[in-house]
Scaffold this motif. Structure first.
Motif, short mmCIF file in Angstrom:
data_model
loop_
_atom_site.label_atom_id
_atom_site.label_comp_id
_atom_site.label_asym_id
_atom_site.label_seq_id
_atom_site.Cartn_x
_atom_site.Cartn_y
_atom_site.Cartn_z
N UNK A 82 0.84 -1.20 0.00
CA UNK A 82 0.00 0.00 0.00
C UNK A 82 0.88 1.26 0.00
N UNK A 83 0.50 2.22 -0.82
CA UNK A 83 1.23 3.48 -0.92
C UNK A 83 0.21 4.60 -0.71
N UNK A 84 0.40 5.37 0.35
CA UNK A 84 -0.54 6.45 0.66
C UNK A 84 -0.18 7.70 -0.14
N UNK A 85 -1.20 8.32 -0.67
CA UNK A 85 -1.02 9.56 -1.40
C UNK A 85 -0.87 10.71 -0.41
N UNK A 86 -0.45 11.85 -0.90
CA UNK A 86 -0.22 13.02 -0.05
C UNK A 86 -1.51 13.43 0.64
N UNK A 87 -1.41 13.74 1.91
CA UNK A 87 -2.56 14.24 2.68
C UNK A 87 -2.87 15.65 2.21
N UNK A 88 -4.15 15.99 2.16
CA UNK A 88 -4.54 17.35 1.83
C UNK A 88 -5.27 17.94 3.03
N UNK A 89 -5.26 19.25 3.09
CA UNK A 89 -5.96 19.94 4.17
C UNK A 89 -7.46 19.86 3.89
#
Length: 186
Positions: A157-164
């Motif tokens: 699993x690769x998590x994408x960048x968190x957004x505000x």
């Protein structure tokens, strides 16, 4: 695909596509027949057995991906079977597929990327009867994780960048474009 949507897709595909039209090379064929794990393929044909550093840099800088289901459709490109699928609309997926194709070693297996969810492999010439169903038309979700599946069956699993989330209260970020030159040049 979120678990509830994936379960709904699988359950519906069992009633929508009868077992007697499924294509199987052998009775215990697990590669063909009805798809058991619903997913949207982002990029097929990557050469690495594990996520490369370059791929990880690309994906870690990517915000969540907007995915929208369209009507059922089919692929008729194989001489032995047809593929019944749900088409997917996503500028994010198309852009990211191209970025990965441009910057990661891979073999191009199709003439063009066409995002979709495979429902089943059916006997040659039978897919057309399953085209145009709107059961999942308009279903949308934000994907915040990519699963890298290696040929040996391992998954990463690769998590994408968190957004505000305060900036995007609805969870949707339509029309955004990001460039990745600074990420790719690291």
């Amino acid at each position: 695909i979120p678990e509830k949507i994936a379960k709904d897709l699988l359950s519906w595909s069992k009633s929508f596509i009868p077992d007697d039209v499924l294509y199987l090379e052998q009775p215990d064929d697990t590669k063909h027949g009805r798809a058991q794990r619903m997913h949207v393929t982002l990029k097929y044909g990557l050469h690495s057995l594990r996520p490369s550093d370059r791929l990880l840099r690309i994906l870690h800088e990517e915000p969540p991906i907007m995915v929208r289901f369209m009507k059922s459709a089919s692929f008729n490109t194989d001489p032995q079977y047809d593929v019944v699928m749900i088409e997917v609309e996503s500028d994010d997926l198309i852009r990211l597929n191209q970025t990965i194709s441009d910057h990661c070693e891979s073999t191009q297996t199709q003439s063009a990327y066409r995002p979709h969810v495979t429902l089943a492999y059916v006997k040659k010439g039978l897919a057309h009867q399953f085209e145009g169903n709107a059961r999942f038309l308009g279903t949308e979700f934000m994907a915040n994780k990519i699963i890298f599946s290696s040929p040996d069956g391992k998954e990463f699993p690769i998590h994408l960048r968190e957004v505000n989330k305060q900036l995007f209260p609805s969870g949707h970020q339509r029309g955004r474009r990001i460039t990745l030159p600074e990420v790719l040049n690291q």
